[in-house]
Design a protein around this motif. Structure first.
Motif, PDB file in Angstrom:
ATOM      1  N   VAL A 139      -3.229   2.847   7.417  1.00 22.26           N
ATOM      2  CA  VAL A 139      -2.520   4.133   6.786  1.00 22.26           C
ATOM      3  C   VAL A 139      -1.868   3.810   5.388  1.00 22.26           C
ATOM      4  N   VAL A 140      -0.843   2.693   5.544  1.00 23.33           N
ATOM      5  CA  VAL A 140      -0.194   2.280   4.468  1.00 23.33           C
ATOM      6  C   VAL A 140      -1.171   1.791   3.319  1.00 23.33           C
ATOM      7  N   HIS A 141      -2.056   1.020   3.667  1.00 23.26           N
ATOM      8  CA  HIS A 141      -3.255   0.517   2.755  1.00 23.26           C
ATOM      9  C   HIS A 141      -3.951   1.539   2.123  1.00 23.26           C
ATOM     10  N   GLN A 142      -4.240   2.746   2.930  1.00 24.42           N
ATOM     11  CA  GLN A 142      -4.952   3.736   2.313  1.00 24.42           C
ATOM     12  C   GLN A 142      -4.149   4.543   1.126  1.00 24.42           C
ATOM     13  N   HIS A 143      -3.004   4.650   1.551  1.00 27.39           N
ATOM     14  CA  HIS A 143      -1.960   5.493   0.717  1.00 27.39           C
ATOM     15  C   HIS A 143      -1.669   4.732  -0.553  1.00 27.39           C
ATOM     16  N   SER A 144      -1.351   3.474  -0.347  1.00 26.73           N
ATOM     17  CA  SER A 144      -1.294   2.582  -1.660  1.00 26.73           C
ATOM     18  C   SER A 144      -2.637   2.612  -2.727  1.00 26.73           C
ATOM     19  N   THR A 145      -3.706   2.671  -2.079  1.00 30.69           N
ATOM     20  CA  THR A 145      -4.894   2.348  -2.924  1.00 30.69           C
ATOM     21  C   THR A 145      -4.913   3.912  -3.729  1.00 30.69           C
ATOM     22  N   ARG A 146      -4.831   5.210  -2.919  1.00 38.55           N
ATOM     23  CA  ARG A 146      -4.818   6.283  -3.572  1.00 38.55           C
ATOM     24  C   ARG A 146      -4.004   6.447  -4.825  1.00 38.55           C
ATOM     25  N   ARG A 147      -2.726   5.967  -4.668  1.00 36.52           N
ATOM     26  CA  ARG A 147      -1.823   6.091  -5.883  1.00 36.52           C
ATOM     27  C   ARG A 147      -2.131   5.160  -7.074  1.00 36.52           C
ATOM     28  N   ARG A 148      -3.015   4.583  -7.014  1.00 40.93           N
ATOM     29  CA  ARG A 148      -3.723   3.583  -8.155  1.00 40.93           C
ATOM     30  C   ARG A 148      -4.467   4.108  -8.942  1.00 40.93           C
TER      31      ARG A 148
END
Length: 59
Positions: A50-59
């Motif tokens: 979940v943290v990884h998916q959330h951080s990739t969306r912000r880029r």
């Protein structure tokens, strides 16, 4: 004499059943600890996803 044999037989049966019950409880505790560890590992893996998916969306 017959009553003494009955008492000894009943006590022996209770001790055998108690031993089996304690053995079963020990195995249930072991299985419970393994299941708890599996749940914790699963939660950590899912949390990282979940943290990884959330951080990739912000880029």
């Amino acid at each position: 004499m017959r009553a003494l044999l009955w008492v000894v037989g009943v006590v022996a049966g209770v001790l055998i059943l108690l031993g089996l019950l304690l053995e079963a409880v020990r195995w249930l505790v072991i299985i419970g600890v393994i299941a708890l560890a599996a749940v914790i590992i699963f939660a950590i893996v899912k949390g990282r996803q979940v943290v990884h998916q959330h951080s990739t969306r912000r880029r």
